[in-house]
Enzyme design. Sequence first.
Site, mmCIF file in Angstrom:
data_model
loop_
_atom_site.group_PDB
_atom_site.id
_atom_site.type_symbol
_atom_site.label_atom_id
_atom_site.label_comp_id
_atom_site.label_asym_id
_atom_site.label_seq_id
_atom_site.Cartn_x
_atom_site.Cartn_y
_atom_site.Cartn_z
ATOM 1 N N ARG A 10 0.851 -1.073 -0.018
ATOM 2 C CA ARG A 10 -0.083 0.024 -0.050
ATOM 3 C C ARG A 10 0.802 1.163 0.051
ATOM 4 O O ARG A 10 0.448 2.311 -0.435
ATOM 5 C CB ARG A 10 -0.966 -0.160 1.348
ATOM 6 C CG ARG A 10 -0.213 0.218 2.489
ATOM 7 C CD ARG A 10 -1.405 0.776 3.487
ATOM 8 N NE ARG A 10 -2.148 -0.232 4.114
ATOM 9 C CZ ARG A 10 -1.816 -0.881 5.419
ATOM 10 N NH1 ARG A 10 -0.753 -0.409 5.976
ATOM 11 N NH2 ARG A 10 -2.798 -1.622 5.783
ATOM 12 N N ASN A 16 -6.469 -3.591 14.971
ATOM 13 C CA ASN A 16 -6.187 -5.066 14.506
ATOM 14 C C ASN A 16 -7.584 -5.670 15.026
ATOM 15 O O ASN A 16 -7.536 -6.387 16.372
ATOM 16 C CB ASN A 16 -5.046 -5.704 15.184
ATOM 17 C CG ASN A 16 -3.766 -4.819 15.043
ATOM 18 O OD1 ASN A 16 -3.307 -4.209 16.015
ATOM 19 N ND2 ASN A 16 -3.580 -4.555 13.651
ATOM 20 N N ASN A 57 -4.831 1.579 8.560
ATOM 21 C CA ASN A 57 -4.424 1.668 9.924
ATOM 22 C C ASN A 57 -4.013 0.476 10.372
ATOM 23 O O ASN A 57 -4.692 -0.737 10.943
ATOM 24 C CB ASN A 57 -5.504 2.341 10.812
ATOM 25 C CG ASN A 57 -5.077 2.582 12.337
ATOM 26 O OD1 ASN A 57 -3.909 2.038 12.741
ATOM 27 N ND2 ASN A 57 -5.687 3.631 12.821
ATOM 28 N N ASP A 58 -2.538 0.343 10.233
ATOM 29 C CA ASP A 58 -1.882 -1.205 10.726
ATOM 30 C C ASP A 58 -2.091 -1.354 11.932
ATOM 31 O O ASP A 58 -1.896 -2.697 12.605
ATOM 32 C CB ASP A 58 -0.526 -0.853 10.474
ATOM 33 C CG ASP A 58 -0.126 -1.181 9.086
ATOM 34 O OD1 ASP A 58 -0.882 -1.992 8.421
ATOM 35 O OD2 ASP A 58 1.067 -0.717 8.821
ATOM 36 N N CYS A 59 -2.775 -0.598 12.896
ATOM 37 C CA CYS A 59 -2.902 -0.954 14.552
ATOM 38 C C CYS A 59 -4.218 -1.116 14.903
ATOM 39 O O CYS A 59 -4.435 -1.134 16.064
ATOM 40 C CB CYS A 59 -2.103 0.406 15.133
ATOM 41 S SG CYS A 59 -0.555 0.500 14.516
#
Length: 812
Positions: A360, A486, A482-484
Amino acid sequence: MKFGFFDDGRKEYVITNPQTPYPWINYLGNEDFFSLISNTAGGYSFYLDAKFRRITRYRYNNVPIDSGGRYFYIKDGDTIWSPGWKPCKTPLDKYECRHGLNYTSITGEKDGVSVNVLFFVPLKTWAEVQKLTIINNSGQTKKLKLFSFLEWCLWNAATDMENFQRNFSTGEVEIEGSTIYHKTEYKERRNHYAFYSVNVPITGYDTDRESFFGLYNGFDEPKVVAEGKAGMSEAHGWSPIASHYLEVELKPGESRDLIFILGYVENKDEEKWESKNIINKTKARETMARFNTVAKVNEAFDDLKKYWENLLGIYNVKSADEKLDRIVNIWNQYQCMITFCFSRSASYFESGIGRGMGFRDSNQDLLGFVHQIPERARERIIDIASTQFQDGGCYHQYQPLTKRGNNDIGGGFNDDPLWLIVGTISYIKETGDMGILDEMVPFDNDMSVAKSLFDHLTVSFDHVLNNLGPHKLPLIGRADWNDCLNLNCFSNDPNESFQTTENKTEDSKAESLMIAGLFVVSGREYIALCKKLGKSAETARAQKHVDMMVDAIKKHGWDGEWFIRAYDYYGKKVGSKENEEGKIFIESNGWCSMAGIGKEEGMVEKALNSVKKYLDCDHGIVLNNPAFTRYYIEYGEISSYPAGYKENAGVFCHNNPWIIIAETVIGRGDEAWEYYRKICPSYLEDRSELHKTEPYVYSQMIAGKDAWRPGEAKNSWLSGTAAWTFYTVSQYILGIKPQFDGLEISPCIPANWKQFKVTRKFRGATYVIAVENPMGVNTGIKSVSLNDKELSGKLLPLCAHGTVNKVKVIMG
Ligand code: BGC
């Protein structure tokens, strides 16, 4: 407080105080050979891949900060000093560091001796050239002793820092004349070595670290320098270094130029050796010969400058605001090149061993780069698409050296595929190169299952459709942008990675409104492309799904005053007034508003007003509010950060442009500008002490309003912020927007701007676009003329190659 100033004429930032609030760095090289260099000459070099081909050693997170680099030590009588102040830290009479476009020039002056070092990587060269000029400005003859220094990395930057039981026995060097060769592991599987040379005879050398420094000394206290003579050491194992020792005698007013070269060479297997165990130095000698005189070095430096003149001539603004002009014309575009080259791999916050090229990330980086060197963007798109899976999913990252997907991280980030549509279409709009869509591109690097790039876009689009949740909204997978966040991770084990762990996935109801908005925006781009290609059935099919997504968002994604962020594993709202913390998030409001979802019903305006009310602060727009103050196992990493930092309510600069663009969607030019200015580094220069990171580039994150120290930035350079801010200011605020068939003009500016001018090279023609705003509007076009002929719309048609065209735009 400032630590320097912008020299716009020379396109440089000039640092006048070496003790910047954090090392302020620059990048050398933009093709294969790269170096990072700080304002005190710290940093390191590598070839292509900061993990697998690290040439010089660097110690991250060390004491003191920024330990290790290419250092020069001057011994003038009993005084020992370095032109970059570090590592000796001897007070200098004068210090100046000029960071320019892919070069850095550092000058130090002490007791009448001035030393300037110009560092750059010449175009098409696998080497860093260091031109050192010593001038004796004193009234007496100076007998100086000069020592160079750098430390070799044993190639793999990760194992170099951990496998000492092996490393301490592998190091090998060769010394020939004034050149020190580093050839560790060349005997076996490696076909590469590095060298460090100087273009004059030397008096001595050192290649063994302990002999050079003494075992218990730091970089600031080399034993041989204190003793005033080289140790003539030859490294066998332990830590090989390269140091030249030169004696330089200068009469008053006299000067001397020395050219040091740090180079990298690869040899074919059959050409590895000159004789038994003696490396073949032909290519190294060729490189040295290319830069063995000042004239040759100067010429290469001029070429580099011309290269940047050309690149920066493609988009250039002249406004009433010099801070805007310098960021748009110089630094933001430069940073876009850097993020294109490095993705998120090597900076002073990214160790070069952790992350390769992000799927990305690299697609988004194209938004700020496609206009610069479209051929390289094209190659990148193919490389990225080649790591996609047949079902449209993709590896989250790949290694630049191998161009293979990274198995340790894998896939499952459900926004990833859509960015390929975004990146590819921005390339096509810039270039008109529809041919790229016919390129046969493998899946997971397997050519036997290759399909056209267009088919890759289709599977990207379909990947979302094949992964819809209970509300017909996109399933989030491991995380979206937003990788965080989860939502399927549920980790109670500190040894698990939040981003690669999914402890619960079966029957997950976790859906993302950010992906939903992105799907609508990129889906519409895809539809326009299908139309352009005359694919009517695909156009209709895609349109149907985009319309359905819009309906799903309106029905299940609206919270009354803003768009919710997600549904969690259990199907409960995230980013809603119903939540105790994290009631509102930036990403979904950005994307759904950019998509104009519910614009007619006033939803976009309401959402943006809520963003202003809850997320805006002095330092930019924070990611969420209220910040999380405890760990939410059902949300993952986001709630692991202290309030106000990173993804937990930090000003995550990358996503601020989404709100800025959204503001332009409803024509609010003043708001858009205000948000733009808040995070723009050239406007923050005066608060460098608080901001900490470089005033010439964007940082990923500025601590938000809930943080301990709001306004303090981190993670400079390698952030999607570079591309997104350039894309936003160039295409949405200044409003010069490449389309398939021409350049669209639709500025959205502060009402008090009277005029500005943009020079834009586009598909071979130059457009000199003068925009006037006599009525003080934010947006809206009264008339556009091209070469004095009035146009009916706001799309500039394509003009003939090589022509310079006059465009006059009256807003109103
Ligand atoms: C990553 C991006 C991600 C962002 C937000 C960055 O560190 O490189 O891929 O979108 O963080 O989590």
